[in-house]
Design a protein around this motif. Sequence first.
Motif, short mmCIF file in Angstrom:
data_model
loop_
_atom_site.label_atom_id
_atom_site.label_comp_id
_atom_site.label_asym_id
_atom_site.label_seq_id
_atom_site.Cartn_x
_atom_site.Cartn_y
_atom_site.Cartn_z
N SER A 96 0.92 -1.13 -0.03
CA SER A 96 -0.02 -0.09 -0.02
C SER A 96 0.95 1.20 0.06
O SER A 96 2.10 1.30 0.33
CB SER A 96 -1.06 0.05 1.20
OG SER A 96 -0.39 0.49 2.53
N ASN A 134 -5.16 -7.38 -1.53
CA ASN A 134 -5.56 -8.61 -1.33
C ASN A 134 -6.24 -9.24 -2.65
O ASN A 134 -7.46 -9.75 -2.34
CB ASN A 134 -6.44 -8.64 0.01
CG ASN A 134 -7.45 -8.04 -0.24
OD1 ASN A 134 -7.53 -6.92 -1.01
ND2 ASN A 134 -8.72 -7.98 0.44
N PRO A 148 -4.84 -8.21 3.81
CA PRO A 148 -4.22 -7.12 3.84
C PRO A 148 -3.22 -6.98 4.59
O PRO A 148 -1.80 -6.67 4.21
CB PRO A 148 -5.07 -6.06 3.96
CG PRO A 148 -6.64 -6.48 3.85
CD PRO A 148 -6.40 -8.09 4.13
N ILE A 174 -8.39 -2.66 -7.26
CA ILE A 174 -8.70 -1.84 -6.02
C ILE A 174 -7.63 -0.88 -5.90
O ILE A 174 -6.89 -0.69 -6.81
CB ILE A 174 -8.40 -2.88 -4.89
CG1 ILE A 174 -7.18 -3.61 -5.01
CG2 ILE A 174 -9.32 -4.02 -4.90
CD1 ILE A 174 -6.52 -4.49 -3.96
N ASN A 213 -5.65 2.03 -3.10
CA ASN A 213 -5.11 2.58 -1.95
C ASN A 213 -4.70 3.95 -2.05
O ASN A 213 -3.89 4.19 -2.86
CB ASN A 213 -3.98 1.72 -1.25
CG ASN A 213 -3.46 2.10 -0.18
OD1 ASN A 213 -2.81 3.02 0.32
ND2 ASN A 213 -3.98 1.06 0.88
N GLU A 221 -4.89 3.97 2.81
CA GLU A 221 -6.27 3.25 3.12
C GLU A 221 -6.67 2.68 1.78
O GLU A 221 -6.70 3.31 0.86
CB GLU A 221 -6.89 4.53 3.45
CG GLU A 221 -6.89 5.35 4.98
CD GLU A 221 -7.51 6.44 5.16
OE1 GLU A 221 -8.97 5.97 5.56
OE2 GLU A 221 -7.47 7.46 5.16
N TRP A 222 -6.92 1.64 2.20
CA TRP A 222 -7.92 0.89 1.06
C TRP A 222 -9.32 1.25 0.80
O TRP A 222 -10.20 1.18 1.64
CB TRP A 222 -7.77 -0.78 1.28
CG TRP A 222 -6.53 -1.14 1.24
CD1 TRP A 222 -5.68 -1.59 2.22
CD2 TRP A 222 -5.72 -1.43 -0.04
NE1 TRP A 222 -4.54 -2.02 1.81
CE2 TRP A 222 -4.48 -2.05 0.35
CE3 TRP A 222 -5.95 -1.30 -1.48
CZ2 TRP A 222 -3.32 -2.13 -0.44
CZ3 TRP A 222 -4.92 -1.63 -2.25
CH2 TRP A 222 -3.80 -2.32 -2.06
N THR A 257 -12.09 -1.60 -2.68
CA THR A 257 -11.71 -2.61 -1.88
C THR A 257 -12.07 -4.01 -2.69
O THR A 257 -13.06 -4.27 -3.55
CB THR A 257 -12.31 -2.68 -0.72
OG1 THR A 257 -13.90 -2.48 -0.79
CG2 THR A 257 -11.67 -1.59 -0.06
N ASP A 258 -11.56 -5.13 -2.26
CA ASP A 258 -11.76 -6.30 -2.49
C ASP A 258 -12.10 -7.18 -1.00
O ASP A 258 -11.55 -6.87 -0.09
CB ASP A 258 -10.28 -7.02 -3.01
CG ASP A 258 -10.61 -8.69 -3.46
OD1 ASP A 258 -10.39 -8.87 -4.66
OD2 ASP A 258 -10.65 -9.54 -2.61
N THR A 291 -16.58 -0.54 -1.66
CA THR A 291 -15.67 0.13 -0.36
C THR A 291 -16.23 -0.29 0.83
O THR A 291 -17.46 -0.46 0.94
CB THR A 291 -15.84 1.60 -0.70
OG1 THR A 291 -14.84 2.34 0.21
CG2 THR A 291 -17.09 2.08 -0.75
N THR A 292 -15.33 -0.22 1.57
CA THR A 292 -15.71 -0.39 3.17
C THR A 292 -15.76 0.80 3.67
O THR A 292 -15.97 0.71 4.82
CB THR A 292 -14.75 -1.51 3.83
OG1 THR A 292 -13.43 -1.23 3.47
CG2 THR A 292 -14.94 -2.93 3.30
N TYR A 345 -18.96 -6.54 4.22
CA TYR A 345 -18.01 -6.25 3.17
C TYR A 345 -18.36 -4.93 2.49
O TYR A 345 -17.51 -4.55 1.57
CB TYR A 345 -18.12 -7.27 2.12
CG TYR A 345 -17.57 -8.59 2.60
CD1 TYR A 345 -16.30 -8.94 3.06
CD2 TYR A 345 -18.58 -9.70 3.05
CE1 TYR A 345 -15.73 -10.06 3.42
CE2 TYR A 345 -18.19 -11.05 3.54
CZ TYR A 345 -16.75 -11.08 3.87
OH TYR A 345 -16.24 -12.45 4.43
#
Length: 837
Positions: free
Chosen positions: A395, A404, A410, A508, A510, A514-515, A518-519, A618-619, A664
Amino acid sequence: MNKAAAIAGIELLEIGFLEPGERAKIYIKAYDADRKYVEEPGELQVKIAAGDASVIQVEDEAVIGVRAGRSVVDVWVKLPQGQQFYKSLNVQVIEQASKQYSNLSNAAERPRIMLTKEECGLLRSRVSQPSDSALRIDVGAIWAELKEEGDRFRDESGFTVSYGNASDVIPIAYPLVQLAPRPEPAGYIDYPFWTMYSRGIEHRLVTLSLMYVLTNETGYADKAKSMLLELSAYHRWYEFPHRGAEGNLSNAHFTIGAATAYDMLHSYLNEAERLAVRTAILEKGLRPMSIDFGKDDQHNIVVAKHVAMMIGALSILEEEPVAAKYVEQTYHYMKTYLDRRVEAEETEGLMYNNVAARHLAQAAAAYKKTTGDASLIEHPFLTVFLPKQFFYFQSAGYQPTFANLSDSHPKLDLSHMMSMFAEFASNGAAMWYIQQYEANKQSVLLNVIKGTEAVPPEQYFAGKLSKVFPRIGWAALRSGWGMEDHLVAFTSSPSCRDHNHFDQNHFIMNVGGEWLITDPGYQDYRPGPKHEVTVGSVGHNVLLVNGQGQVKRGGGTIVQSHTSPSFDAVRGDATASYDGALKGWHRTVVHAASKYIVVIDEIELNNAEHCAELLLHTTAEIQPVESEQGAYTIRGEQAAIYVKAASTSGFNAKITQYEGAEEYGQYAVYQLRSDEAGRARMITLLEPNAAAADKGKPKLDWKVEWQEDTAIVTVGESDLLRAAALTDGGAIEWQRRAAADEPVIYAMFSGKSLQADGNMRMTFSQPASATVELYKQACCIAITLIDACQVRIAIPGAIAVYDAVSKAVLGTVLDTSNEIIVDLPAGEHRLKTDMAL
């Protein structure tokens, strides 16, 4: 009850391979209806017969190899009351190991598997003076932790084993006895309880033995010896009798633990104890795992078993000469594995790369310490190729997390792998990583003996911030590793292993550590919504057709890519992953000036009435931008991504979650409208901002115009991107203008001509990609060629072009055309031009 009446079947300990003259005892265990052993089954009548007596000879309750070949060994067991059971073994006899390996009986003195005698001395000295921090390793903290752990293992009366995806918590008491079968957790078949169980025992054996050789305190040795002898008394080291060592990791963990402890405790054991342990390593470790002899499967479990066979064989080699064939077989497997991985199309994700690399490096180092041969530990896959994967997919924000993709997390413990890179490959970036993130890890203390100079990744990979791994179908497009930087990780891969997902053309992102795009990470194997999200397309940033995702693992490919200091692009084709559900889906990701990303999706449906939906997960928090359709702000704790979208025929957009898998996060759904032919194109702008969590707003305005099959994208005041449709060649042109409205940087992706302000600057005889950075006194050119190509350069003022690395002159200007003509082979090229003053 008569115990004999409770018998429901028999087990045979697997044998696998023998050599001429090698004797193997047939071990038989009776079990009841619950698969638990019947310890006093009564007097059993055993009959053993070889299908081919010229290959296998039967002697009492043992078999002996006669000549090379295969034979079935039939075993009948009759109980006193007349019940009879039958099992068979398939045994292959192979020739003895070649002299290169059979002459290894003069192996290095012990210890030699984990540490050499010399290294033990150096470590004793280092831990006696923990304030010495020349390598910037926290020796004092590591030693205190190692000693606390060793003391705890020495004094414990048992331990517990727990699992991340099963509720079972298993108490393990001393003395060790073979773990009895357990009920399957809901939704699982052959749940591998023994994997964590064997890892717990391996860890204790290694730690206790290590503490003994570093301190000479016999309390550690006594506990390790007891465990070692108890483990040696097990009937088998694999979990499932119906599978043997197939798909089983406990065999590997038990063997590595037993072999490493045997090597370090050798002088502490008496001859009877040594015989018991080395016999167990041979019969319960090596022979069952020999089913993988001759296989070229690169699955992580197969790798782990070969590693265990190498370490197990090296530990008993001079006492059990038949172990030489395991060294030979596993050496050739590892060498072939490493050679092929450089060119392989398969990858199971960074987590399993780490697992495989850690195991391979462990065996390769043991092989070097035992034999002096460094050909495995210094292989380019371990020293060059693999380190690049981890650093390029690390990242931004100097955070120790990783992309990931596929089955991975991660957060990864890279202490062992990075310490091996630093020690055996003198990798400065690995040394930097250790000092930044792993300076208090035990494996660093044990592996980094001489170390190397630490070099930050920006410096180590100077001028090459982005990297494409075309064979495995992965690409890392990044601005750097720092707090203000970002990374886009893209995959369009042919890899179709069980740990891969239905996620081709997925990416994805970063920002500042910060991710934000996302996956879902490691797949949940239990049927239901979480499984559907973690492995299926609906949980990834890909295309759904009529609500359905990809149906084939793999099927993706990176068809073209280009990287340069100011312009990167990669194009993936995931059409085959849908197995006929659409005519085509290509995704191109453009990374421009290390400032923003443009994603271009080109979709061709089988029918104009079919529904195409693109997903963005996204989370983090995701908010729609008022008055701008399909525009969102993805906001993390510190960073943000601004998302804007445009499509040829329009779209509807919404934010949703997957019921039953809400953990998720949320995701945007772009439902595209297609033309009459079923074609749709969408362009998405992603603008990262590493410090925009509170009130940050987009800095870049953008405008998209469609001129027939070409998209004209204006970004800010200085950048212009033209993207032709694939039906028209798919070329992309990008320009960054100076204040005087003259381009200072211009680039082309997948085209044959590069223009700036309507003037032709470069032409290519084959489709190619190029970036030109124009300075007052020089011009830097990055070129990517799929095939050999003739290049014509017509940059105003350029009088000669030369290779930026070798400095060799490649061509000079022609008086008649003001062009420089050069012929270049396929590959990446970095050129410079001399400019007329």
